[in-house]
Design a protein around this motif. Structure first.
Motif, mmCIF file in Angstrom:
data_model
loop_
_atom_site.group_PDB
_atom_site.id
_atom_site.type_symbol
_atom_site.label_atom_id
_atom_site.label_comp_id
_atom_site.label_asym_id
_atom_site.label_seq_id
_atom_site.Cartn_x
_atom_site.Cartn_y
_atom_site.Cartn_z
ATOM 1 N N GLU A 22 0.067 -11.278 13.093
ATOM 2 C CA GLU A 22 -0.747 -11.884 14.147
ATOM 3 C C GLU A 22 -1.500 -10.792 14.894
ATOM 4 O OE1 GLU A 22 -0.513 -15.542 15.491
ATOM 5 O OE2 GLU A 22 -0.305 -15.446 13.297
ATOM 6 N N LEU A 23 -2.742 -11.077 15.214
ATOM 7 C CA LEU A 23 -3.556 -10.105 15.951
ATOM 8 C C LEU A 23 -4.364 -10.879 16.985
ATOM 9 C CD1 LEU A 23 -4.616 -7.145 16.059
ATOM 10 C CD2 LEU A 23 -6.373 -7.870 14.434
ATOM 11 N N ALA A 24 -4.092 -10.618 18.270
ATOM 12 C CA ALA A 24 -4.839 -11.319 19.323
ATOM 13 C C ALA A 24 -6.090 -10.529 19.662
ATOM 14 C CB ALA A 24 -3.958 -11.488 20.558
ATOM 15 N N ALA A 28 -9.560 -15.449 20.494
ATOM 16 C CA ALA A 28 -9.064 -15.931 19.192
ATOM 17 C C ALA A 28 -7.780 -15.193 18.813
ATOM 18 C CB ALA A 28 -10.108 -15.727 18.100
ATOM 19 N N THR A 29 -6.953 -15.871 18.025
ATOM 20 C CA THR A 29 -5.784 -15.206 17.436
ATOM 21 C C THR A 29 -5.940 -15.230 15.927
ATOM 22 O OG1 THR A 29 -4.367 -15.876 19.261
ATOM 23 C CG2 THR A 29 -3.264 -15.230 17.227
ATOM 24 N N HIS A 31 -4.754 -14.231 11.963
ATOM 25 C CA HIS A 31 -3.627 -14.014 11.070
ATOM 26 C C HIS A 31 -4.186 -13.077 10.000
ATOM 27 C CE1 HIS A 31 0.176 -15.331 9.232
ATOM 28 N NE2 HIS A 31 -0.464 -15.214 8.091
ATOM 29 N N ARG A 32 -3.789 -11.801 10.068
ATOM 30 C CA ARG A 32 -4.434 -10.791 9.198
ATOM 31 C C ARG A 32 -3.586 -10.539 7.953
ATOM 32 N NH1 ARG A 32 -7.558 -5.908 11.840
ATOM 33 N NH2 ARG A 32 -9.060 -7.628 11.951
ATOM 34 N N ASP A 43 -8.991 -12.111 7.373
ATOM 35 C CA ASP A 43 -8.606 -12.623 8.688
ATOM 36 C C ASP A 43 -8.665 -14.144 8.650
ATOM 37 O OD1 ASP A 43 -7.994 -10.300 10.045
ATOM 38 O OD2 ASP A 43 -10.057 -9.975 10.729
ATOM 39 N N LEU A 45 -8.104 -17.738 10.679
ATOM 40 C CA LEU A 45 -8.249 -18.178 12.058
ATOM 41 C C LEU A 45 -8.095 -19.693 12.125
ATOM 42 C CD1 LEU A 45 -9.410 -17.729 14.996
ATOM 43 C CD2 LEU A 45 -11.685 -17.931 13.969
ATOM 44 N N ALA A 61 -14.048 -14.022 16.992
ATOM 45 C CA ALA A 61 -13.458 -13.203 15.922
ATOM 46 C C ALA A 61 -14.509 -12.260 15.320
ATOM 47 C CB ALA A 61 -12.872 -14.109 14.840
#
Ligand SMILES: O=C(O)c1cccc(C(=O)CC[C@H]2O[C@@H](n3cnc4c(=O)[nH]cnc43)[C@H](O)[C@@H]2O)c1
Length: 236
Positions: A22-24, A28-29, A31-32, A43, A45, A61
């Protein structure tokens, strides 16, 4: 890759070996997911339902990636959709050769006028034709127009009206045009891939096949990965 809800994002993620993280970023958050043997990443989203939410999260993003010095090369809008019978049956895949806003305009006594007829903006985006061809060959998806609307069609009359206005329409969903607008603002090409979960037309929740559509989405992204990874953005 921008889906509407986490269940769709997770269906896409299952096509890749992972693990993701997870990358905030502001707005947006992500999911990488790493790409095998490449410094590049996917990525994923879950951008939210509807064109406005999808555009806002996708733009956030894309801006974050650009500011990070790693701009995105392609945006893919993906998820479940309604399919126009008999052209896109439940369980089939649809790849957009045109992503069109179905309800952006004005109603008049003489019918619907798209916003372009009013002198504003745009109502359609076209994904790169070569990429659509290659992606359709790899996944077995049908190609045609995917409509975006803020309201799910619930009557046979509305379904017929949409097909009359858009004879090439195969599917209807709620995010593609918003995702495409964000991509266009960043000068990034866009694809839209949909798995049909229900027919467009009279509301019948018992006819939805959401699990089957999500499984079809996972399968499609498994086949799409090599196409995306070998695609040269200069080959439009
Ligand atoms: O309550 C209903 O009658 C109803 C009928 C179909 C879909 C919904 C949804 O809330 C799903 C919206 C969600 O899924 C995509 N989607 C799936 N099928 C359709 C459709 O026939 N028309 C438009 N969007 C559809 C959409 O992109 C949303 O993300 C409720």
């Amino acid at each position: 890759m921008a889906t509407a809800v986490p269940a769709e994002r997770d269906a896409v993620a299952r096509a890749f070996p992972g693990p993701g993280r997870e990358l905030a970023v502001p707005g947006a958050t992500l999911h990488r997911i790493p790409r095998n043997g490449s410094p590049q990443v996917y990525d994923l989203l879950a951008a939210g339902v509807g064109p406005a939410r999808a555009a806002a999260a996708t733009a956030a993003a894309l801006t974050a990636a650009a500011l990070d010095g790693a701009p995105c090369h392609l945006v893919v809008s993906a998820g479940i959709a309604g399919g126009f019978a008999p052209h896109a049956p439940v369980g089939s895949l649809v790849l957009a050769d045109e992503i069109t806003a179905a309800d952006l305009g004005a109603e008049t006594a003489d019918g619907f006028l798209p916003v372009t007829a009013l002198g504003f903006g745009t109502v359609s985006h076209r994904p790169p034709a070569g990429l659509v061809r290659a992606a359709a060959a790899a996944t077995g998806a049908r190609t045609g127009t995917v409509l975006t609307g803020s309201t799910v069609t619930g009557t046979a009359a509305r379904a017929a009206e949409l097909r009359t206005r858009h004879p090439g329409a195969l599917a209807e969903a709620m995010e593609g045009f918003g995702v495409a607008e964000a991509a266009a603002a960043h000068g990034v090409p866009v694809l839209e891939l949909r798995a049909v979960s229900n027919p467009v037309g009279p509301r019948d929740r018992s006819a939805w096949r959401i699990d089957d559509a999500l499984a079809a989405l996972t399968d499609a992204f498994g086949k799409l990965a090599t196409v995306l990874e070998s695609w040269n953005p200069y080959d439009q």
